[in-house]
Design an enzyme around this catalytic site. Structure first.
Site, PDB file in Angstrom:
ATOM      1  CB  THR A  82      48.619  30.542  77.619  1.00 12.58           C
ATOM      2  OG1 THR A  82      47.785  29.437  77.629  1.00 12.58           O
ATOM      3  CG2 THR A  82      49.907  30.247  78.464  1.00 12.58           C
ATOM      4  CB  VAL A 107      41.776  26.337  77.313  1.00 11.08           C
ATOM      5  CG1 VAL A 107      41.384  25.002  76.843  1.00 11.08           C
ATOM      6  CG2 VAL A 107      40.782  27.289  77.467  1.00 11.08           C
ATOM      7  CB  ALA A 156      46.667  27.235  88.108  1.00  5.41           C
ATOM      8  CE  LYS A 157      47.748  26.115  79.454  1.00  4.54           C
ATOM      9  NZ  LYS A 157      47.293  27.050  78.317  1.00  4.54           N
ATOM     10  CG  LEU A 158      51.728  30.925  83.109  1.00  6.41           C
ATOM     11  CD1 LEU A 158      52.355  32.244  83.578  1.00  6.41           C
ATOM     12  CD2 LEU A 158      52.186  30.745  81.517  1.00  6.41           C
TER      13      LEU A 158
END
Length: 275
Positions: A82, A107, A156-158
């Protein structure tokens, strides 16, 4: 996280070789069903797809620097950490020049979810590289999203993490307000856990919030790191995020109180226990 991915991929029939800066023992590797490479050069030589699972941007750059000095032509390097979207974007030209390809695939979920193949993967990279990684991704995840180009998976993960950070901050504030209004924390949690506001994340961490377990799914220190990545990205894009600023302050206060390595929901538990 890396150990969990290694176990999952080995159990799914992939030939897995591992390397870690903590130097896992041969006994631990055997228990995971994987081989151990003595260094990154050996790992690269033994691998077609190289998956990185690292703590922060400094660690990612350090490993990429080391890989750039090995023979990586034809390799697909997948970073599941991340970090900022710019981390891999800034290295793309370098690694393309070395004949390697980069993909970001952070993830969503913890090691226990990795072991059951139930995590989310947000993938950024070319269609060709995405399809090359897809068989591996399918062994790890039942929620695979090819978001767009390189770095878009990290973005997108953030965004996903922002929602969770806001959840814990909102729950903390709900407890503070409810208690001032005369409601005990136990009753507030009982109400919220059965309401439309009860997300799977909230339900899964109720034992932590209620002080029933000291299990750590993801530490306060990790939440601080992730919140700072979100903050810095927002600042670079001139976006103001007051909810994230409040959440970060709450996690930092929990760390200052001695809970940096406790589960992130401890930030809420500290309020619940102050009845």
């Amino acid at each position: 996280m890396g150990s969990a991915m290694a176990r999952r991929l080995s159990a799914s029939g992939f030939t897995v070789t591992g390397w870690s800066r903590t130097r896992p023992t041969s006994e631990a590797a055997a228990e995971m069903g994987i081989a151990v490479a003595p260094d990154l050069s050996s790992l690269s030589a033994a691998s077609d797809v190289l998956i990185l699972a690292l703590l922060d941007e400094e660690a990612v750059h350090a490993v990429l620097d080391a890989l750039a000095n090995t023979s990586i032509q034809g390799r697909l390097i997948v970073d599941t950490s991340t970090v900022s979207p710019q981390v891999l974007r800034d290295r793309a030209a370098q690694f393309n020049g070395l004949g390697a390809s980069l993909v970001d695939a952070p993830v969503s979920g913890g090691p226990d979810m990795v072991l059951t193949g139930k995590v989310g993967l947000y993938i950024g990279g070319s269609e060709k590289d995405y399809l090359r990684f897809l068989p591996v991704a399918e062994a790890l995840s039942d929620r695979i999203h090819h978001v767009g180009g390189l770095g878009d998976g990290a973005a997108a993960k953030l965004v996903n993490n922002m929602m969770l950070m806001g959840l814990w901050q909102s729950l903390k504030e709900a407890l503070l307000l409810g208690k001032k209004a005369g409601l005990p924390s136990a009753k507030i949690l009982e109400i919220l856990s059965g309401s439309p506001a009860a997300s799977p994340a909230l339900k899964s961490r109720l034992p932590v919030i209620r002080g029933e377990t000291d299990a750590v799914g993801f530490p306060v220190a990790g939440a601080i790191k992730d919140a700072r990545v979100v903050r810095d990205l927002a600042a670079s894009l001139d976006v103001t995020l007051p909810a994230i600023a409040a959440s970060l302050a709450s996690f930092e206060a929990a760390a200052s109180a001695g809970y940096a390595q406790a589960d992130l929901a401890t930030m809420v538990r500290l309020v619940a226990e102050s009845d």
